[in-house]
Design a protein around this motif. Structure first.
Motif, PDB file in Angstrom:
ATOM      1  N   PRO A 211       0.801  -1.229   0.000  1.00 18.44           N
ATOM      2  CA  PRO A 211       0.000   0.000   0.000  1.00 18.44           C
ATOM      3  C   PRO A 211       0.828   1.271   0.000  1.00 18.44           C
ATOM      4  O   PRO A 211       0.439   2.265  -0.619  1.00 18.44           O
ATOM      5  CB  PRO A 211      -0.854  -0.133   1.266  1.00 18.44           C
ATOM      6  N   GLU A 212       1.979   1.250   0.660  1.00 21.21           N
ATOM      7  CA  GLU A 212       2.818   2.449   0.651  1.00 21.21           C
ATOM      8  C   GLU A 212       3.421   2.705  -0.731  1.00 21.21           C
ATOM      9  O   GLU A 212       3.659   3.851  -1.117  1.00 21.21           O
ATOM     10  CB  GLU A 212       3.928   2.355   1.703  1.00 21.21           C
ATOM     11  N   ARG A 213       3.633   1.652  -1.501  1.00 24.19           N
ATOM     12  CA  ARG A 213       4.138   1.830  -2.866  1.00 24.19           C
ATOM     13  C   ARG A 213       3.026   2.329  -3.773  1.00 24.19           C
ATOM     14  O   ARG A 213       3.278   3.120  -4.693  1.00 24.19           O
ATOM     15  CB  ARG A 213       4.728   0.520  -3.383  1.00 24.19           C
ATOM     16  N   ALA A 214       1.805   1.904  -3.528  1.00 24.31           N
ATOM     17  CA  ALA A 214       0.663   2.469  -4.245  1.00 24.31           C
ATOM     18  C   ALA A 214       0.554   3.958  -3.944  1.00 24.31           C
ATOM     19  O   ALA A 214       0.339   4.782  -4.845  1.00 24.31           O
ATOM     20  CB  ALA A 214      -0.614   1.742  -3.837  1.00 24.31           C
ATOM     21  N   ALA A 215       0.727   4.326  -2.666  1.00 27.21           N
ATOM     22  CA  ALA A 215       0.654   5.741  -2.277  1.00 27.21           C
ATOM     23  C   ALA A 215       1.766   6.549  -2.938  1.00 27.21           C
ATOM     24  O   ALA A 215       1.543   7.690  -3.377  1.00 27.21           O
ATOM     25  CB  ALA A 215       0.720   5.868  -0.759  1.00 27.21           C
ATOM     26  N   ASP A 216       2.963   5.972  -3.026  1.00 31.33           N
ATOM     27  CA  ASP A 216       4.069   6.667  -3.704  1.00 31.33           C
ATOM     28  C   ASP A 216       3.739   6.905  -5.179  1.00 31.33           C
ATOM     29  O   ASP A 216       4.048   7.964  -5.734  1.00 31.33           O
ATOM     30  CB  ASP A 216       5.351   5.841  -3.608  1.00 31.33           C
ATOM     31  N   SER A 217       3.133   5.913  -5.826  1.00 36.02           N
ATOM     32  CA  SER A 217       2.786   6.043  -7.242  1.00 36.02           C
ATOM     33  C   SER A 217       1.810   7.201  -7.445  1.00 36.02           C
ATOM     34  O   SER A 217       1.962   8.004  -8.380  1.00 36.02           O
ATOM     35  CB  SER A 217       2.153   4.736  -7.756  1.00 36.02           C
ATOM     36  N   ILE A 218       0.822   7.299  -6.569  1.00 37.66           N
ATOM     37  CA  ILE A 218      -0.162   8.377  -6.676  1.00 37.66           C
ATOM     38  C   ILE A 218       0.483   9.717  -6.353  1.00 37.66           C
ATOM     39  O   ILE A 218       0.199  10.739  -6.998  1.00 37.66           O
ATOM     40  CB  ILE A 218      -1.355   8.080  -5.755  1.00 37.66           C
ATOM     41  N   ALA A 219       1.388   9.727  -5.363  1.00 37.85           N
ATOM     42  CA  ALA A 219       2.086  10.969  -5.019  1.00 37.85           C
ATOM     43  C   ALA A 219       2.905  11.492  -6.198  1.00 37.85           C
ATOM     44  O   ALA A 219       2.961  12.705  -6.441  1.00 37.85           O
ATOM     45  CB  ALA A 219       2.985  10.739  -3.806  1.00 37.85           C
ATOM     46  N   MET A 220       3.557  10.601  -6.930  1.00 42.72           N
ATOM     47  CA  MET A 220       4.326  11.026  -8.098  1.00 42.72           C
ATOM     48  C   MET A 220       3.408  11.599  -9.170  1.00 42.72           C
ATOM     49  O   MET A 220       3.768  12.543  -9.884  1.00 42.72           O
ATOM     50  CB  MET A 220       5.156   9.857  -8.628  1.00 42.72           C
ATOM     51  N   CYS A 221       2.202  11.064  -9.273  1.00 43.73           N
ATOM     52  CA  CYS A 221       1.232  11.624 -10.228  1.00 43.73           C
ATOM     53  C   CYS A 221       0.768  13.009  -9.790  1.00 43.73           C
ATOM     54  O   CYS A 221       0.494  13.872 -10.632  1.00 43.73           O
ATOM     55  CB  CYS A 221       0.042  10.689 -10.378  1.00 43.73           C
ATOM     56  N   ARG A 222       0.688  13.228  -8.490  1.00 44.47           N
ATOM     57  CA  ARG A 222       0.324  14.571  -8.017  1.00 44.47           C
ATOM     58  C   ARG A 222       1.402  15.581  -8.393  1.00 44.47           C
ATOM     59  O   ARG A 222       1.101  16.735  -8.713  1.00 44.47           O
ATOM     60  CB  ARG A 222       0.086  14.542  -6.508  1.00 44.47           C
ATOM     61  N   ILE A 223       2.656  15.156  -8.352  1.00 52.88           N
ATOM     62  CA  ILE A 223       3.734  16.034  -8.808  1.00 52.88           C
ATOM     63  C   ILE A 223       3.598  16.304 -10.308  1.00 52.88           C
ATOM     64  O   ILE A 223       3.772  17.431 -10.776  1.00 52.88           O
ATOM     65  CB  ILE A 223       5.106  15.403  -8.492  1.00 52.88           C
ATOM     66  N   LEU A 224       3.276  15.278 -11.063  1.00 54.82           N
ATOM     67  CA  LEU A 224       3.205  15.389 -12.515  1.00 54.82           C
ATOM     68  C   LEU A 224       2.010  16.211 -12.978  1.00 54.82           C
ATOM     69  O   LEU A 224       2.138  17.106 -13.829  1.00 54.82           O
ATOM     70  CB  LEU A 224       3.145  13.985 -13.127  1.00 54.82           C
ATOM     71  N   PHE A 225       0.832  15.905 -12.426  1.00 53.01           N
ATOM     72  CA  PHE A 225      -0.404  16.521 -12.919  1.00 53.01           C
ATOM     73  C   PHE A 225      -0.884  17.696 -12.076  1.00 53.01           C
ATOM     74  O   PHE A 225      -1.686  18.508 -12.545  1.00 53.01           O
ATOM     75  CB  PHE A 225      -1.525  15.480 -12.951  1.00 53.01           C
TER      76      PHE A 225
END
Length: 521
Positions: A211-225
């Motif tokens: 789950p923490e890796r899922a959260a990291d993936s979404i966090a990187m998308c927040r940086i991108l988008f």
């Protein structure tokens, strides 16, 4: 039982699926973000048979139930929704569902949704009559004709992203195209998500292994988008497997809840091997698949009603002489056709099948099995086709050569999905009338008007006479594909990325990596 080709109740539309013929597969002007099917789905079962499968899925959930492990929050959500919970041991629960309960929970899931890409021209629609092709997923090994079979690396991972980005016949960057085994397990998700962002401008899948890796993936998308955009739009999806038969473990359910809480998409996929983790008989496997995938999808709606969810189906057989899995066989192809019907009855998007093969080389067996499987996905109405390119060795290996052969076949499938044009011009009366009986049509106005676009022009097929082919070295398809992937990588140019966003992503990765020791398992 009926075997009629019927039109989906969601209707058919022509749009971005305009004919893309011509070309060896390099012309960027032919790119479309996805294709809309202009052919009907092939529905093989009638109402009584479909109702029997659905009733069996309901009976599985009501009388056997699903097992949940190490996630009491998920258990509480299903208990509050009406599930009957029995604790089997500490951190292990069995939950049973009255017939119809899970279907009721799924009513808030969207029938279609858009996954946004960093290049808006590459946004994809998931559901309805949209069809999205994505590369294969999850292989620990890679192979090519030069180096043979070996463990995948981050360089291989990036190479496959570049090859996918370079193909107009794929629409999505995929996810774990191969495992980059040269990076620690607890950190490689950062490099994988970054590689999708850096080397492709299409949609992609994030990490699901914790789950923490899922959260990291979404966090990187927040940086991108941007955080606000991500809060309101789907920009990433996770591909989640149930632990068949009939188990959802805590890592999976917490990951599903992480994506759903953020309003992001998720795919829910039992990996069913007949005789091992599902009934040998395909109807039984389909009923189990439906029960498991529906339950997994329903969790998203308990977390956030309206969160995008994709029904999933991965049906496979085995060699009963050896116990080895077999892929690209006829029975799962039939199962995929039925899953298409069941998904439409639920008004959920569907992911199933792909270019599957158990072959160890990019040979005749590989492509025969691949097309058996891939055509079932195309004809059943699947919306998201993971494993569209590169799948070899029963998914243990990602093949460079098969990736090129598969993407070329995907180009032909674009034409197939587009259906048959029966306009006055396409009927070609004037082609025959111009010169009359007994005359060739090479120079007619109709031929000259259509010769560049009438047929799909494969980048890899050799259609020359035997003598010409032999004089040029008698090169086979795998060897042509080997030269092709090298040429594509040599010509690859990354899509532009805002330097400030790139720097912010790299800073995020550095901070995350320095906060934890390496873990290799």
């Amino acid at each position: 039982m009926t075997a009629n080709a019927t039109t989906s109740r969601r209707g058919r539309r022509r749009g971005s699926g305009a004919r893309r013929s011509a070309s060896s597969g390099d012309n960027p002007h032919l790119e479309v973000p996805f294709i809309r099917r202009a052919i009907p789905t092939y529905d093989i079962l009638g109402e009584p048979a479909l109702e029997r499968i659905e009733a069996t899925a309901d009976r599985i959930l009501a009388e056997i139930g699903m097992e949940f492990r190490e996630d009491p929050e998920t258990v509480d959500l299903f208990r509050a929704a009406g599930g009957t919970v029995r604790e089997q041991s500490p951190d292990v629960w069995n939950i049973r569902f009255e017939p119809g309960l899970i279907r009721d929970l799924l009513k808030t899931a969207p029938a279609t949704f858009t996954q946004h890409a960093r290049n808006p021209a590459n946004n994809v629609e998931i559901g309805g009559d949209a069809v999205v092709f994505a590369p294969a997923y999850g292989s620990p090994f890679v192979m090519d004709l030069d180096q043979g079979r070996r463990y995948g690396t981050i360089e291989d991972f990036r190479n496959f992203i570049k090859l996918g980005q370079s193909s107009p016949w794929l629409h999505h960057s995929g996810g774990t195209i191969c495992e980059p085994t040269d990076i620690p397990v607890n950190k490689r998700h950062l490099d994988m998500v970054y590689s999708h962002i850096r080397y492709s401008d299409r949609g992609f899948l994030g990490s699901i292994t914790a789950p923490e890796r899922a959260a990291d993936s979404i966090a990187m998308c927040r940086i991108l988008f941007g955080a606000d955009f991500v809060d309101e739009n789907c920009v990433i999806m996770g591909n989640f497997n149930t632990t068949s038969p009939l188990v959802l473990d805590g890592n999976t359910t917490r990951g599903i809840r992480t994506y759903a809480a953020a309003g992001q998409g998720s795919i829910h996929l039992p990996f069913l091997l007949g005789g091992a983790v599902s009934p040998l008989t395909m109807a039984g496997a389909v009923a189990q698949c439906l029960a498991e995938s529906m339950t997994s999808c329903a969790l998203t709606q308990l977390v956030r009603p309206g969160a995008p969810a994709v029904l999933g189906s991965f049906l496979s057989t085995m060699s009963l002489r050896s116990g080895s899995p077999t892929f690209g066989t006829a029975e799962p192809a039939l199962g995929s056709l039925v899953m298409g019907q069941l998904a439409r009855r639920l008004s959920l998007p569907l992911r199933c099948a792909g270019n599957f093969s158990t072959s160890k080389l990019p040979d005749a067996q590989a492509m025969q099995q691949a097309m058996m499987s891939m055509l079932s996905a195309v004809q059943c109405g699947a919306n998201y086709l993971l494993h569209s390119a590169g799948f070899l060795d029963g998914l243990l290996s990602m093949s460079y050569e098969k990736f090129m052969l598969d993407t070329d076949a995907c180009g032909a499938l674009h034409v197939y999905l587009n259906g048959l044009d029966t306009s006055d011009d396409a009927l070609g009366f004037d082609a025959l009338a111009e010169l009359g009986p007994g005359q060739h049509l090479f120079g007619t106005a109709h031929t000259l008007r259509h010769y560049k676009t009438a047929y799909y022009d494969s980048a890899l097929d050799d259609n020359q006479p035997w003598e010409t082919w032999s004089e040029q070295g008698g090169i086979d398809a795998a060897t042509r594909a080997n030269a092709r992937w090298k040429a594509v990588l040599a010509a690859y140019e990354p899509p532009p990325l805002d330097p400030a966003i790139d720097a912010a992503l790299l800073d995020f990765m550095t901070e995350k990596k320095t906060s934890m020791p390496d873990a290799w398992y």
